[in-house]
Write a protein that holds these residues in place. Structure first.
Motif, PDB file in Angstrom:
ATOM      1  N   ASN A  20     -16.355  11.703  14.646  1.00  0.00           N
ATOM      2  CA  ASN A  20     -15.066  11.127  14.268  1.00  0.00           C
ATOM      3  C   ASN A  20     -13.989  12.184  14.038  1.00  0.00           C
ATOM      4  OD1 ASN A  20     -15.817   8.352  14.307  1.00  0.00           O
ATOM      5  ND2 ASN A  20     -16.851   8.605  12.338  1.00  0.00           N
ATOM      6  N   ASP A  21     -14.328  13.283  13.396  1.00  0.00           N
ATOM      7  CA  ASP A  21     -13.313  14.301  13.113  1.00  0.00           C
ATOM      8  C   ASP A  21     -12.771  14.954  14.374  1.00  0.00           C
ATOM      9  OD1 ASP A  21     -12.536  14.337  10.452  1.00  0.00           O
ATOM     10  OD2 ASP A  21     -14.184  15.625   9.801  1.00  0.00           O
ATOM     11  N   PHE A  22     -13.522  14.920  15.445  1.00  0.00           N
ATOM     12  CA  PHE A  22     -13.034  15.447  16.722  1.00  0.00           C
ATOM     13  C   PHE A  22     -12.268  14.391  17.521  1.00  0.00           C
ATOM     14  CE2 PHE A  22     -16.457  18.853  16.713  1.00  0.00           C
ATOM     15  CZ  PHE A  22     -15.573  19.918  16.715  1.00  0.00           C
ATOM     16  N   LEU A  23     -12.753  13.124  17.520  1.00  0.00           N
ATOM     17  CA  LEU A  23     -12.268  12.137  18.484  1.00  0.00           C
ATOM     18  C   LEU A  23     -11.389  11.038  17.903  1.00  0.00           C
ATOM     19  CD1 LEU A  23     -14.727  13.465  20.058  1.00  0.00           C
ATOM     20  CD2 LEU A  23     -14.928  11.276  21.213  1.00  0.00           C
ATOM     21  N   SER A  36      -7.003  15.142  23.063  1.00  0.00           N
ATOM     22  CA  SER A  36      -7.239  15.299  24.498  1.00  0.00           C
ATOM     23  C   SER A  36      -7.684  13.961  25.061  1.00  0.00           C
ATOM     24  CB  SER A  36      -8.306  16.367  24.751  1.00  0.00           C
ATOM     25  OG  SER A  36      -8.848  16.246  26.048  1.00  0.00           O
ATOM     26  N   ALA A  37      -6.991  13.482  26.080  1.00  0.00           N
ATOM     27  CA  ALA A  37      -7.366  12.212  26.709  1.00  0.00           C
ATOM     28  C   ALA A  37      -8.742  12.307  27.350  1.00  0.00           C
ATOM     29  CB  ALA A  37      -6.315  11.818  27.748  1.00  0.00           C
ATOM     30  N   ALA A  38      -9.057  13.452  27.930  1.00  0.00           N
ATOM     31  CA  ALA A  38     -10.355  13.630  28.589  1.00  0.00           C
ATOM     32  C   ALA A  38     -11.495  13.552  27.575  1.00  0.00           C
ATOM     33  CB  ALA A  38     -10.392  14.968  29.314  1.00  0.00           C
ATOM     34  N   ALA A  41     -12.059   9.957  26.218  1.00  0.00           N
ATOM     35  CA  ALA A  41     -12.684   9.043  27.179  1.00  0.00           C
ATOM     36  C   ALA A  41     -14.200   9.170  27.238  1.00  0.00           C
ATOM     37  CB  ALA A  41     -12.101   9.299  28.570  1.00  0.00           C
ATOM     38  N   LEU A  42     -14.764  10.192  26.614  1.00  0.00           N
ATOM     39  CA  LEU A  42     -16.190  10.476  26.790  1.00  0.00           C
ATOM     40  C   LEU A  42     -17.138   9.389  26.268  1.00  0.00           C
ATOM     41  CD1 LEU A  42     -16.348  14.317  26.099  1.00  0.00           C
ATOM     42  CD2 LEU A  42     -16.393  13.133  28.304  1.00  0.00           C
ATOM     43  N   PRO A  43     -16.934   8.841  25.059  1.00  0.00           N
ATOM     44  CA  PRO A  43     -17.911   7.849  24.581  1.00  0.00           C
ATOM     45  C   PRO A  43     -18.123   6.695  25.551  1.00  0.00           C
ATOM     46  CG  PRO A  43     -16.536   8.572  22.774  1.00  0.00           C
ATOM     47  CD  PRO A  43     -15.938   9.167  24.019  1.00  0.00           C
ATOM     48  N   ALA A  44     -17.065   6.169  26.131  1.00  0.00           N
ATOM     49  CA  ALA A  44     -17.204   5.050  27.068  1.00  0.00           C
ATOM     50  C   ALA A  44     -17.958   5.464  28.324  1.00  0.00           C
ATOM     51  CB  ALA A  44     -15.826   4.513  27.451  1.00  0.00           C
ATOM     52  N   ARG A  45     -17.791   6.717  28.750  1.00  0.00           N
ATOM     53  CA  ARG A  45     -18.505   7.191  29.941  1.00  0.00           C
ATOM     54  C   ARG A  45     -19.990   7.405  29.662  1.00  0.00           C
ATOM     55  NH1 ARG A  45     -14.408  11.810  31.864  1.00  0.00           N
ATOM     56  NH2 ARG A  45     -12.693  10.506  32.611  1.00  0.00           N
ATOM     57  N   HIS A 100     -17.785  13.450   9.849  1.00  0.00           N
ATOM     58  CA  HIS A 100     -18.924  14.209  10.361  1.00  0.00           C
ATOM     59  C   HIS A 100     -19.808  13.373  11.285  1.00  0.00           C
ATOM     60  CE1 HIS A 100     -22.978  16.220   9.761  1.00  0.00           C
ATOM     61  NE2 HIS A 100     -22.223  17.270  10.039  1.00  0.00           N
ATOM     62  N   ARG A 101     -19.692  12.050  11.192  1.00  0.00           N
ATOM     63  CA  ARG A 101     -20.625  11.162  11.890  1.00  0.00           C
ATOM     64  C   ARG A 101     -20.353  11.057  13.384  1.00  0.00           C
ATOM     65  NH1 ARG A 101     -19.534   6.346   7.725  1.00  0.00           N
ATOM     66  NH2 ARG A 101     -20.283   7.392   5.832  1.00  0.00           N
ATOM     67  N   LEU A 102     -21.417  10.755  14.112  1.00  0.00           N
ATOM     68  CA  LEU A 102     -21.304  10.374  15.514  1.00  0.00           C
ATOM     69  C   LEU A 102     -20.382   9.166  15.626  1.00  0.00           C
ATOM     70  CD1 LEU A 102     -22.445  10.552  18.494  1.00  0.00           C
ATOM     71  CD2 LEU A 102     -24.234   8.960  17.723  1.00  0.00           C
ATOM     72  N   VAL A 103     -19.525   9.136  16.658  1.00  0.00           N
ATOM     73  CA  VAL A 103     -18.587   8.018  16.819  1.00  0.00           C
ATOM     74  C   VAL A 103     -19.347   6.694  16.921  1.00  0.00           C
ATOM     75  CG1 VAL A 103     -16.767   9.412  17.882  1.00  0.00           C
ATOM     76  CG2 VAL A 103     -18.525   8.365  19.327  1.00  0.00           C
ATOM     77  N   ASP A 104     -18.718   5.648  16.429  1.00  0.00           N
ATOM     78  CA  ASP A 104     -19.370   4.339  16.351  1.00  0.00           C
ATOM     79  C   ASP A 104     -19.878   3.856  17.707  1.00  0.00           C
ATOM     80  OD1 ASP A 104     -18.919   4.222  13.650  1.00  0.00           O
ATOM     81  OD2 ASP A 104     -17.198   2.860  13.785  1.00  0.00           O
ATOM     82  N   GLU A 105     -19.128   4.135  18.790  1.00  0.00           N
ATOM     83  CA  GLU A 105     -19.489   3.619  20.112  1.00  0.00           C
ATOM     84  C   GLU A 105     -20.882   4.051  20.553  1.00  0.00           C
ATOM     85  OE1 GLU A 105     -15.086   4.805  20.774  1.00  0.00           O
ATOM     86  OE2 GLU A 105     -16.609   5.108  19.215  1.00  0.00           O
TER      87      GLU A 105
END
Length: 204
Positions: A20-23, A36-38, A41-45, A100-105
């Motif tokens: 979360n803190d990054f994205l 960064s848009a790139a 976009a990573l979690p969905a990919r 710190h957590r992994l993004v929810d997606e």
């Protein structure tokens, strides 16, 4: 190494620093004006690969960049990082915190490992948990391609893990940097797109 087939039960999707803190728009990097848009976009990919691996009995491994809090909660920050990202401060990338957590997606992860440097193997328990889980093949994705991803892949290579880099499942803050890093990693790892990796897991 033969990548025509893999055993999903012995395969881990290593998600490097998609936190979360990054994205997230409310995370530390967005507050610091570093987006960064790139990268966003990573979690969905990556999600279709994660879902395919889950369905096939594989492992989701989240490695999470960590700023260890010291006295009064002030984090220990390496001088080079503080110079590069002066906005980082108390509460950012703090163990157990939302940022710190992994993004929810991409939740949930089967294994989670805190990391304090680029490589997820440096001074962590990652190798130990991978061996205990019987994992011998790693599909690596995340950020940044030339930093955490590259360092983790190279350290996995010298530890005799089979590695696959998901070329469109990684990103850097510039496309040129990303492309150069992917080219370099092709010398020590197999490189696939997320769609190719998903098909490999499914045995197609």
């Amino acid at each position: 190494m033969d990548f025509k087939a893999i055993n999903p039960a012995r395969t881990g999707l290593v998600i490097v620093d998609l936190q979360n803190d990054f994205l997230h728009p409310d995370g530390a990097y967005a507050r610091g004006g570093q987006t960064s848009a790139a990268i966003a976009a990573l979690p969905a990919r990556v999600l279709p690969v994660a879902n395919a691996l889950r369905a096939a009995g594989g492992w989701i491994v989240s490695t999470q960049f960590t700023l260890v809090p010291g006295k009064g909660g002030e984090p220990f920050i390496s001088p080079h990082l503080k110079e590069l990202r002066p906005f980082l401060g108390k509460g950012d990338f703090c163990p157990g915190a939302w940022g710190h957590r992994l993004v929810d997606e991409l939740q949930p992860a089967d294994l989670s490992v805190e990391k304090v440097a680029y490589s997820a193997f440096y001074m962590t328990r990652l190798e130990w948990v991978l061996r205990k889980a019987g994992i011998d093949t790693l599909m690596v994705c995340g950020i940044v391609t030339n930093g955490g991803v590259a360092s983790t892949v190279r350290d996995a290579h010298v530890r005799d893990f089979r590695t696959i880099v998901l070329s469109d499942g990684c990103a850097a803050f510039s496309q040129e940097t990303h492309d150069r890093a992917i080219g370099d990693l092709g010398t020590v790892s197999r490189v696939m797109t997320c769609a190719e990796a998903e098909a490999l897991v499914a045995g197609r």
